[in-house]
Design a protein around this motif. Structure first.
Motif, PDB file in Angstrom:
ATOM      1  N   THR A 151     164.638  28.501 107.051  1.00  0.00           N
ATOM      2  CA  THR A 151     164.499  28.601 108.507  1.00  0.00           C
ATOM      3  C   THR A 151     165.086  29.943 108.932  1.00  0.00           C
ATOM      4  OG1 THR A 151     166.664  27.655 109.084  1.00  0.00           O
ATOM      5  CG2 THR A 151     164.870  26.099 108.642  1.00  0.00           C
ATOM      6  N   SER A 152     165.084  30.198 110.226  1.00  0.00           N
ATOM      7  CA  SER A 152     165.616  31.470 110.719  1.00  0.00           C
ATOM      8  C   SER A 152     167.107  31.621 110.430  1.00  0.00           C
ATOM      9  CB  SER A 152     165.376  31.596 112.226  1.00  0.00           C
ATOM     10  OG  SER A 152     166.022  30.539 112.920  1.00  0.00           O
ATOM     11  N   LYS A 153     167.808  30.493 110.225  1.00  0.00           N
ATOM     12  CA  LYS A 153     169.257  30.548 110.028  1.00  0.00           C
ATOM     13  C   LYS A 153     169.718  30.011 108.677  1.00  0.00           C
ATOM     14  CE  LYS A 153     170.506  30.266 114.916  1.00  0.00           C
ATOM     15  NZ  LYS A 153     171.316  29.546 115.945  1.00  0.00           N
ATOM     16  N   LYS A 154     168.822  29.418 107.915  1.00  0.00           N
ATOM     17  CA  LYS A 154     169.233  28.784 106.656  1.00  0.00           C
ATOM     18  C   LYS A 154     168.397  29.265 105.476  1.00  0.00           C
ATOM     19  CE  LYS A 154     171.176  24.476 108.493  1.00  0.00           C
ATOM     20  NZ  LYS A 154     172.546  24.714 107.979  1.00  0.00           N
ATOM     21  N   ASN A 155     169.101  29.594 104.393  1.00  0.00           N
ATOM     22  CA  ASN A 155     168.454  29.865 103.121  1.00  0.00           C
ATOM     23  C   ASN A 155     168.499  28.601 102.266  1.00  0.00           C
ATOM     24  OD1 ASN A 155     168.099  32.459 104.003  1.00  0.00           O
ATOM     25  ND2 ASN A 155     169.596  33.367 102.620  1.00  0.00           N
ATOM     26  N   TYR A 156     167.920  28.695 101.079  1.00  0.00           N
ATOM     27  CA  TYR A 156     167.784  27.498 100.238  1.00  0.00           C
ATOM     28  C   TYR A 156     169.147  26.890  99.904  1.00  0.00           C
ATOM     29  CZ  TYR A 156     165.779  24.364  96.767  1.00  0.00           C
ATOM     30  OH  TYR A 156     165.393  23.240  96.075  1.00  0.00           O
ATOM     31  N   LEU A 157     170.139  27.726  99.583  1.00  0.00           N
ATOM     32  CA  LEU A 157     171.460  27.197  99.253  1.00  0.00           C
ATOM     33  C   LEU A 157     172.131  26.538 100.452  1.00  0.00           C
ATOM     34  CD1 LEU A 157     172.977  29.687  96.682  1.00  0.00           C
ATOM     35  CD2 LEU A 157     173.218  27.206  96.609  1.00  0.00           C
ATOM     36  N   ASP A 158     171.894  27.061 101.639  1.00  0.00           N
ATOM     37  CA  ASP A 158     172.414  26.407 102.841  1.00  0.00           C
ATOM     38  C   ASP A 158     171.855  24.990 102.956  1.00  0.00           C
ATOM     39  OD1 ASP A 158     173.634  28.853 103.512  1.00  0.00           O
ATOM     40  OD2 ASP A 158     171.827  29.513 104.567  1.00  0.00           O
ATOM     41  N   VAL A 159     170.584  24.857 102.644  1.00  0.00           N
ATOM     42  CA  VAL A 159     169.932  23.546 102.712  1.00  0.00           C
ATOM     43  C   VAL A 159     170.510  22.610 101.657  1.00  0.00           C
ATOM     44  CG1 VAL A 159     167.738  22.338 102.408  1.00  0.00           C
ATOM     45  CG2 VAL A 159     167.806  24.477 103.696  1.00  0.00           C
ATOM     46  N   LYS A 160     170.751  23.126 100.435  1.00  0.00           N
ATOM     47  CA  LYS A 160     171.336  22.281  99.381  1.00  0.00           C
ATOM     48  C   LYS A 160     172.718  21.779  99.782  1.00  0.00           C
ATOM     49  CE  LYS A 160     169.451  21.375  96.340  1.00  0.00           C
ATOM     50  NZ  LYS A 160     168.392  20.340  96.191  1.00  0.00           N
ATOM     51  N   LEU A 161     173.529  22.638 100.379  1.00  0.00           N
ATOM     52  CA  LEU A 161     174.851  22.230 100.839  1.00  0.00           C
ATOM     53  C   LEU A 161     174.737  21.198 101.958  1.00  0.00           C
ATOM     54  CD1 LEU A 161     176.660  25.690 100.824  1.00  0.00           C
ATOM     55  CD2 LEU A 161     177.171  23.751  99.330  1.00  0.00           C
ATOM     56  N   THR A 162     173.753  21.384 102.823  1.00  0.00           N
ATOM     57  CA  THR A 162     173.526  20.430 103.912  1.00  0.00           C
ATOM     58  C   THR A 162     173.138  19.067 103.355  1.00  0.00           C
ATOM     59  OG1 THR A 162     172.864  22.200 105.418  1.00  0.00           O
ATOM     60  CG2 THR A 162     172.182  19.958 105.996  1.00  0.00           C
ATOM     61  N   GLU A 163     172.297  19.051 102.328  1.00  0.00           N
ATOM     62  CA  GLU A 163     171.884  17.785 101.714  1.00  0.00           C
ATOM     63  C   GLU A 163     173.075  17.008 101.171  1.00  0.00           C
ATOM     64  OE1 GLU A 163     169.105  18.773  98.681  1.00  0.00           O
ATOM     65  OE2 GLU A 163     167.463  19.247 100.052  1.00  0.00           O
ATOM     66  N   ILE A 164     174.030  17.717 100.599  1.00  0.00           N
ATOM     67  CA  ILE A 164     175.199  17.065  99.982  1.00  0.00           C
ATOM     68  C   ILE A 164     176.235  16.676 101.029  1.00  0.00           C
ATOM     69  CG2 ILE A 164     177.124  17.394  98.373  1.00  0.00           C
ATOM     70  CD1 ILE A 164     175.265  19.353  96.838  1.00  0.00           C
ATOM     71  N   LEU A 165     176.492  17.577 101.975  1.00  0.00           N
ATOM     72  CA  LEU A 165     177.585  17.379 102.931  1.00  0.00           C
ATOM     73  C   LEU A 165     177.145  16.729 104.240  1.00  0.00           C
ATOM     74  CD1 LEU A 165     179.298  20.872 102.494  1.00  0.00           C
ATOM     75  CD2 LEU A 165     180.033  18.689 101.495  1.00  0.00           C
ATOM     76  N   GLY A 166     175.857  16.745 104.502  1.00  0.00           N
ATOM     77  CA  GLY A 166     175.365  16.234 105.782  1.00  0.00           C
ATOM     78  C   GLY A 166     175.155  17.334 106.792  1.00  0.00           C
ATOM     79  N   SER A 167     175.922  18.421 106.674  1.00  0.00           N
ATOM     80  CA  SER A 167     175.755  19.594 107.529  1.00  0.00           C
ATOM     81  C   SER A 167     176.441  20.777 106.860  1.00  0.00           C
ATOM     82  CB  SER A 167     176.362  19.358 108.923  1.00  0.00           C
ATOM     83  OG  SER A 167     177.768  19.183 108.837  1.00  0.00           O
ATOM     84  N   TYR A 168     175.986  21.958 107.205  1.00  0.00           N
ATOM     85  CA  TYR A 168     176.630  23.172 106.715  1.00  0.00           C
ATOM     86  C   TYR A 168     176.330  24.307 107.673  1.00  0.00           C
ATOM     87  CZ  TYR A 168     177.877  27.314 104.133  1.00  0.00           C
ATOM     88  OH  TYR A 168     178.438  28.512 103.786  1.00  0.00           O
ATOM     89  N   ASN A 169     177.381  25.048 108.041  1.00  0.00           N
ATOM     90  CA  ASN A 169     177.263  26.160 108.970  1.00  0.00           C
ATOM     91  C   ASN A 169     178.073  27.322 108.425  1.00  0.00           C
ATOM     92  OD1 ASN A 169     177.533  27.987 111.112  1.00  0.00           O
ATOM     93  ND2 ASN A 169     177.413  26.367 112.654  1.00  0.00           N
ATOM     94  N   LYS A 170     177.451  28.488 108.222  1.00  0.00           N
ATOM     95  CA  LYS A 170     178.145  29.651 107.678  1.00  0.00           C
ATOM     96  C   LYS A 170     179.346  30.051 108.524  1.00  0.00           C
ATOM     97  CE  LYS A 170     174.087  31.841 105.535  1.00  0.00           C
ATOM     98  NZ  LYS A 170     174.577  31.910 104.144  1.00  0.00           N
ATOM     99  N   SER A 171     179.241  29.848 109.827  1.00  0.00           N
ATOM    100  CA  SER A 171     180.325  30.235 110.729  1.00  0.00           C
ATOM    101  C   SER A 171     181.442  29.205 110.774  1.00  0.00           C
ATOM    102  CB  SER A 171     179.780  30.460 112.148  1.00  0.00           C
ATOM    103  OG  SER A 171     178.833  31.500 112.155  1.00  0.00           O
ATOM    104  N   ASN A 172     181.183  28.017 110.230  1.00  0.00           N
ATOM    105  CA  ASN A 172     182.193  26.964 110.160  1.00  0.00           C
ATOM    106  C   ASN A 172     181.967  26.172 108.876  1.00  0.00           C
ATOM    107  OD1 ASN A 172     184.215  25.136 110.746  1.00  0.00           O
ATOM    108  ND2 ASN A 172     182.924  23.880 112.074  1.00  0.00           N
ATOM    109  N   PRO A 173     182.285  26.775 107.729  1.00  0.00           N
ATOM    110  CA  PRO A 173     181.928  26.159 106.440  1.00  0.00           C
ATOM    111  C   PRO A 173     182.799  24.976 106.032  1.00  0.00           C
ATOM    112  CG  PRO A 173     183.154  28.182 106.083  1.00  0.00           C
ATOM    113  CD  PRO A 173     182.902  28.101 107.559  1.00  0.00           C
ATOM    114  N   LYS A 174     183.815  24.665 106.820  1.00  0.00           N
ATOM    115  CA  LYS A 174     184.718  23.542 106.536  1.00  0.00           C
ATOM    116  C   LYS A 174     185.273  23.623 105.111  1.00  0.00           C
ATOM    117  CE  LYS A 174     182.409  20.452 109.806  1.00  0.00           C
ATOM    118  NZ  LYS A 174     181.712  19.153 110.002  1.00  0.00           N
ATOM    119  N   PRO A 175     186.057  24.660 104.851  1.00  0.00           N
ATOM    120  CA  PRO A 175     186.574  24.853 103.490  1.00  0.00           C
ATOM    121  C   PRO A 175     187.446  23.714 102.992  1.00  0.00           C
ATOM    122  CG  PRO A 175     187.617  26.360 105.045  1.00  0.00           C
ATOM    123  CD  PRO A 175     186.475  25.738 105.758  1.00  0.00           C
TER     124      PRO A 175
END
Length: 217
Positions: A151-175
């Motif tokens: 998408t305009s804001k997500k690459n494939y790895l962002d999507v994979k992290l979202t699938e596992i965590l339920g959400s993922y945001n580069k600006s708030n990655p919840k370390p």
């Protein structure tokens, strides 16, 4: 004339530390937030180490490795008289910049300067905390390495992290979701670096080389 390294310790309130590790990042948010959380966690070995993060203003959108290299050298190495034990690290990705071999060769010419490259990006390092990548089939690993824009804001790895965590945001990655699993990430990253390359030419992240120096054993 460079200032004495003790000034950095005195200014920061960490005069008892014996070692400085300075990090400069390609990204504005994710890497800095991750290492700030790690620095404040119980897993960080702060007995002898002072970790200094070079923060890039939001207005500074130049994240090319050459720029990161110059920033690290100017604001750290040229600013203080570092001793032989101090280290300066660049944390950069392969997915946008293709002159990484040249940057690594420049670092090799200088004392104390190193590069931790992730291929394709820092999000792979995050994924290694929470997913056994050996479970992925070859086709999936190829998609991760390609890391295409979804998408305009997500690459494939962002999507994979979202699938596992339920959400993922580069600006708030919840370390805080990743830091408890540091040793898992280190072990996986080492296995991916079986060839012991200067930087990963295939899927891999050398961020573990920094984290191993900072983590409590």
């Amino acid at each position: 004339m460079p200032r004495e390294r003790e000034e950095l310790f005195r200014d920061s309130g960490f005069a008892d530390k014996e070692k400085i590790i300075v990090l400069a990042f390609e990204g504005n948010d994710t890497e800095q937030i991750y290492f700030e959380e790690f620095k404040d966690s119980k897993k960080f070995n702060d007995d002898l180490i002072y970790l200094h993060l070079l923060k890039r203003p939001k207005s500074d959108t130049n994240s090319a490795p050459n720029h990161v290299f110059k920033k690290l050298k100017k604001e750290a190495k040229d600013e203080y008289n570092f001793n032989e034990h101090d280290e300066l690290w660049m944390v950069i990705d392969t997915d946008r910049w293709k002159n990484i071999p040249e940057i690594i060769e420049e670092c090799k010419k200088l004392d104390n300067m190193f590069v931790a490259v992730s291929n394709p990006c820092f999000e792979l390092w995050l994924l290694l905390h929470i997913k056994n990548v050996s479970d992925y089939k070859e086709e999936e690993l190829e998609l991760i390495l390609r890391n295409a824009k979804i998408t305009s804001k997500k690459n494939y790895l962002d999507v994979k992290l979202t699938e596992i965590l339920g959400s993922y945001n580069k600006s708030n990655p919840k370390p805080e979701l990743f830091i408890p699993h540091l040793k898992i990430a280190i072990d996986q990253a080492k296995r991916l670096n079986a060839k012991n390359e200067d930087f990963p030419t295939s899927l891999g992240s050398h961020v573990y080389k920094i984290v191993e120096k900072l983590i409590k054993v």
